[in-house]
Design an enzyme around this catalytic site. Structure first.
Site, PDB file in Angstrom:
ATOM      1  N   ARG A  73       0.830  -1.218   0.000  1.00  0.00           N
ATOM      2  CA  ARG A  73       0.000   0.000   0.000  1.00  0.00           C
ATOM      3  C   ARG A  73       0.861   1.264   0.000  1.00  0.00           C
ATOM      4  O   ARG A  73       0.509   2.250  -0.668  1.00  0.00           O
ATOM      5  CB  ARG A  73      -0.921  -0.020   1.226  1.00  0.00           C
ATOM      6  CG  ARG A  73      -1.877   1.161   1.261  1.00  0.00           C
ATOM      7  CD  ARG A  73      -2.991   0.901   2.261  1.00  0.00           C
ATOM      8  NE  ARG A  73      -3.974   1.972   2.249  1.00  0.00           N
ATOM      9  CZ  ARG A  73      -4.219   2.779   3.277  1.00  0.00           C
ATOM     10  NH1 ARG A  73      -3.543   2.637   4.405  1.00  0.00           N
ATOM     11  NH2 ARG A  73      -5.132   3.723   3.179  1.00  0.00           N
ATOM     12  N   HIS A  77       0.438   4.350  -2.584  1.00  0.00           N
ATOM     13  CA  HIS A  77       0.221   5.740  -2.172  1.00  0.00           C
ATOM     14  C   HIS A  77       1.380   6.643  -2.574  1.00  0.00           C
ATOM     15  O   HIS A  77       1.202   7.849  -2.712  1.00  0.00           O
ATOM     16  CB  HIS A  77      -0.044   5.813  -0.670  1.00  0.00           C
ATOM     17  CG  HIS A  77      -1.430   5.392  -0.306  1.00  0.00           C
ATOM     18  ND1 HIS A  77      -2.112   5.872   0.781  1.00  0.00           N
ATOM     19  CD2 HIS A  77      -2.294   4.537  -0.918  1.00  0.00           C
ATOM     20  CE1 HIS A  77      -3.325   5.333   0.831  1.00  0.00           C
ATOM     21  NE2 HIS A  77      -3.446   4.498  -0.185  1.00  0.00           N
ATOM     22  N   VAL A  81       0.302   9.604  -6.085  1.00  0.00           N
ATOM     23  CA  VAL A  81       0.425  11.035  -5.782  1.00  0.00           C
ATOM     24  C   VAL A  81       1.676  11.581  -6.472  1.00  0.00           C
ATOM     25  O   VAL A  81       2.795  11.303  -6.048  1.00  0.00           O
ATOM     26  CB  VAL A  81       0.512  11.280  -4.260  1.00  0.00           C
ATOM     27  CG1 VAL A  81       0.612  12.769  -3.965  1.00  0.00           C
ATOM     28  CG2 VAL A  81      -0.673  10.662  -3.554  1.00  0.00           C
ATOM     29  N   GLY A  83       3.314  10.678  -8.920  1.00  0.00           N
ATOM     30  CA  GLY A  83       4.261   9.693  -9.438  1.00  0.00           C
ATOM     31  C   GLY A  83       5.095   9.008  -8.364  1.00  0.00           C
ATOM     32  O   GLY A  83       5.129   9.421  -7.205  1.00  0.00           O
ATOM     33  N   SER A  87       8.082  10.154  -2.319  1.00  0.00           N
ATOM     34  CA  SER A  87       7.637  11.347  -1.575  1.00  0.00           C
ATOM     35  C   SER A  87       6.862  10.947  -0.326  1.00  0.00           C
ATOM     36  O   SER A  87       6.904  11.654   0.682  1.00  0.00           O
ATOM     37  CB  SER A  87       6.790  12.249  -2.472  1.00  0.00           C
ATOM     38  OG  SER A  87       5.735  11.502  -3.056  1.00  0.00           O
ATOM     39  N   ASN A 105      -3.556   8.967   4.851  1.00  0.00           N
ATOM     40  CA  ASN A 105      -2.326   8.286   5.268  1.00  0.00           C
ATOM     41  C   ASN A 105      -2.083   8.270   6.767  1.00  0.00           C
ATOM     42  O   ASN A 105      -1.542   7.303   7.319  1.00  0.00           O
ATOM     43  CB  ASN A 105      -1.116   8.949   4.597  1.00  0.00           C
ATOM     44  CG  ASN A 105      -1.094   8.720   3.098  1.00  0.00           C
ATOM     45  OD1 ASN A 105      -1.735   7.784   2.605  1.00  0.00           O
ATOM     46  ND2 ASN A 105      -0.373   9.547   2.367  1.00  0.00           N
ATOM     47  N   PRO A 174      -7.422   7.666  -3.943  1.00  0.00           N
ATOM     48  CA  PRO A 174      -8.847   7.334  -3.997  1.00  0.00           C
ATOM     49  C   PRO A 174      -9.428   7.077  -2.615  1.00  0.00           C
ATOM     50  O   PRO A 174      -8.739   6.554  -1.733  1.00  0.00           O
ATOM     51  CB  PRO A 174      -8.909   6.070  -4.862  1.00  0.00           C
ATOM     52  CG  PRO A 174      -7.518   5.619  -5.078  1.00  0.00           C
ATOM     53  CD  PRO A 174      -6.584   6.671  -4.627  1.00  0.00           C
ATOM     54  N   HIS A 204      -6.300  -5.886  -2.332  1.00  0.00           N
ATOM     55  CA  HIS A 204      -7.086  -6.048  -1.107  1.00  0.00           C
ATOM     56  C   HIS A 204      -7.369  -7.528  -0.813  1.00  0.00           C
ATOM     57  O   HIS A 204      -8.265  -7.843  -0.042  1.00  0.00           O
ATOM     58  CB  HIS A 204      -8.386  -5.233  -1.183  1.00  0.00           C
ATOM     59  CG  HIS A 204      -8.164  -3.747  -1.154  1.00  0.00           C
ATOM     60  ND1 HIS A 204      -9.158  -2.836  -1.412  1.00  0.00           N
ATOM     61  CD2 HIS A 204      -7.048  -3.016  -0.901  1.00  0.00           C
ATOM     62  CE1 HIS A 204      -8.662  -1.601  -1.310  1.00  0.00           C
ATOM     63  NE2 HIS A 204      -7.393  -1.678  -1.011  1.00  0.00           N
ATOM     64  N   ASP A 266      -3.926 -14.077  -3.321  1.00  0.00           N
ATOM     65  CA  ASP A 266      -4.569 -14.982  -4.288  1.00  0.00           C
ATOM     66  C   ASP A 266      -5.740 -14.255  -4.938  1.00  0.00           C
ATOM     67  O   ASP A 266      -5.912 -13.050  -4.740  1.00  0.00           O
ATOM     68  CB  ASP A 266      -5.032 -16.260  -3.563  1.00  0.00           C
ATOM     69  CG  ASP A 266      -5.917 -15.959  -2.356  1.00  0.00           C
ATOM     70  OD1 ASP A 266      -6.492 -14.848  -2.294  1.00  0.00           O
ATOM     71  OD2 ASP A 266      -6.034 -16.826  -1.473  1.00  0.00           O
TER      72      ASP A 266
END
Ligand code: HEM
Ligand code: NAG
Ligand code: NAG
Ligand code: NAG
Length: 338
Positions: A73, A77, A81, A83, A87, A105, A174, A204, A266
């Site tokens: 994740r 993230h 943002v 690219g 950052s 975040n 998102p 997820h 999976d």
């Protein structure tokens, strides 16, 4: 275990698409900066890199299985943002409010220490050579592989950004509460497409979400006074006991994003959607929208297609908006610019 990364075999048959590709790559347009990446970028300057990263991810997972999800994740993230430029790893300073503490975040992203530790090991072996963003990109791949998911080759040579932007993070990441069309628009603005939304949402299949990210589905969905009708009733009961409405102190309690195979990478995520067992509204939306439902159905049936297509989407994600050549820098520490 995973094989050491080798350059895939290339067959040199000159064809029109390849000539076009070469011409585009040689034009040095910023949108084409991924052309300057190379599978063997650190082959001479940091030959042990891939092993160091894999060991770092492996030992972090041995301590805490969930960390694989958290690292994956982090990479998303970072890339979504402005690219992939590491950052997201920058701490706030007096002059700059960064991304770490932006709405989506703060108290949510995890795994910063893992990247710090890997970076420290890499610096010992090859000082000021390997970017934090390349480390994070490799770590995300290894997190998937070590969770039982697919392997893909990672091109290297990205450079680290020197700024982070909390407003950009608030706008570009998102939200689970926004409609699928809005989420898709955020992806397409980065050169990704609706198929990438479906494939990458499949991340997820591992990890957890806090009650506040799905609680409104459980009791009073969009002012109806009833739960979300697109939520499996068994799952609803479980989630209601994890996140009871009466108690507002539990908004940080956790539920697995894929309750069937919690830490295995999976295609069960897609099977869950067919069962109305997606945890977030934005997950279940992939089955509700006819534009994506057929893809959900397909990936639920064909795990091998999911494996290879997920890797291809990850390669696209990890090439979004990258810095190469003389742009950006090689940070010495991932939390601060040099
Ligand atoms: C499509 C739009 C997406 C939305 C709306 C979304 C939203 C969320 C939310 C709300 C959480 C829970 C955060 C928390 O409770 O603290 C989460 C967790 C997670 N997301 Fe996404 N996500 C999206 C796409 C992605 C993508 C593309 C990836 C990676 C390729 C990803 C990987 C993950 C992982 C692995 C977790 C679990 C993290 C952990 O356990 O630490 N997500 N996501
Ligand atoms: C092990 O995992 C826990 C929970 O994530 C974390 O607090 C701790 O710092 C980790 N320890 C090491 C040595 O990584
Ligand atoms: C979705 O996007 C539209 C058009 O950009 C915007 O007006 C709307 O507020 C967005 N919806 C949400 C819930 O973010
Ligand atoms: C359907 O949903 C239930 C409740 O969440 C779950 O236990 C079950 O394993 C799901 N079935 C499949 C095939 O995923």
């Amino acid at each position: 275990m995973v094989e050491k990364q080798k350059k895939p075999v290339t067959h040199f048959t000159i064809n029109i698409p390849m000539l076009l590709f070469l011409a585009l790559c040689m034009s040095q347009h910023p949108l084409l900066s991924h052309c300057q990446l190379d599978y063997n970028f650190y082959y001479k300057t940091c030959p042990l890199l891939e092993g160091i990263v894999r060991n770092g991810v492996w030992s972090a997972i041995m301590n805490d299985t969930r960390i694989a999800a958290s690292i994956l994740r982090l990479h998303f993230h970072d890339c979504i943002v402005n690219g992939c430029d590491a950052s997201v790893l920058l701490d706030d300073t007096v002059d700059m409010t960064g991304e770490k503490n932006a709405g989506p975040n703060r108290n949510s992203l995890r795994g910063f220490e893992v990247i710090d530790n890997i970076k420290a090991d890499v610096e010992k072996n090859c000082p000021s050579t390997v970017s934090c963003v390349d480390i994070l990109t490799l770590a995300a791949r290894d997190a998937v592989v070590l969770s039982g998911g697919s392997y893909w080759y990672v091109q290297l040579g990205r450079r680290d950004g020197t700024t982070a932007n909390d407003q950009a993070a608030n706008q570009q990441i998102p939200s689970p509460f926004e409609p699928l069309d809005n989420i898709t628009a955020k992806f397409t603005s980065k050169g990704l497409d609706i198929k990438d939304v479906v494939l990458l949402s499949g991340a997820h299949t591992i990890g957890f979400a806090q009650c506040f990210t799905f609680k409104r589905r459980l009791f009073d969905f969009k002012g109806s006074g009833k739960p979300d009708p697109n939520l499996n009733s068994n799952l609803l009961q479980n989630l209601q006991s994890t996140c009871p409405s009466s108690d507002s102190t539990n908004s940080n309690k956790l539920a697995p994003l894929d309750p069937v195979t919690i830490s295995k990478f999976d295609n069960v995520y897609y099977k869950n959607l067919l069962n109305n067992s997606g945890l977030l509204e934005s997950d279940q939306a992939l089955l509700i929208d006819p534009k994506t439902a057929s893809m959900v159905d397909y990936y639920s049936k064909y795990p091998y297609m999911y494996t290879s297509d997920f890797g291809a989407s990850m390669v696209k994600l990890s090439n979004v908006g990258i810095l190469t050549g003389q742009n950006g820098q090689i940070r010495k520490k991932c939390r601060s610019v040099n």
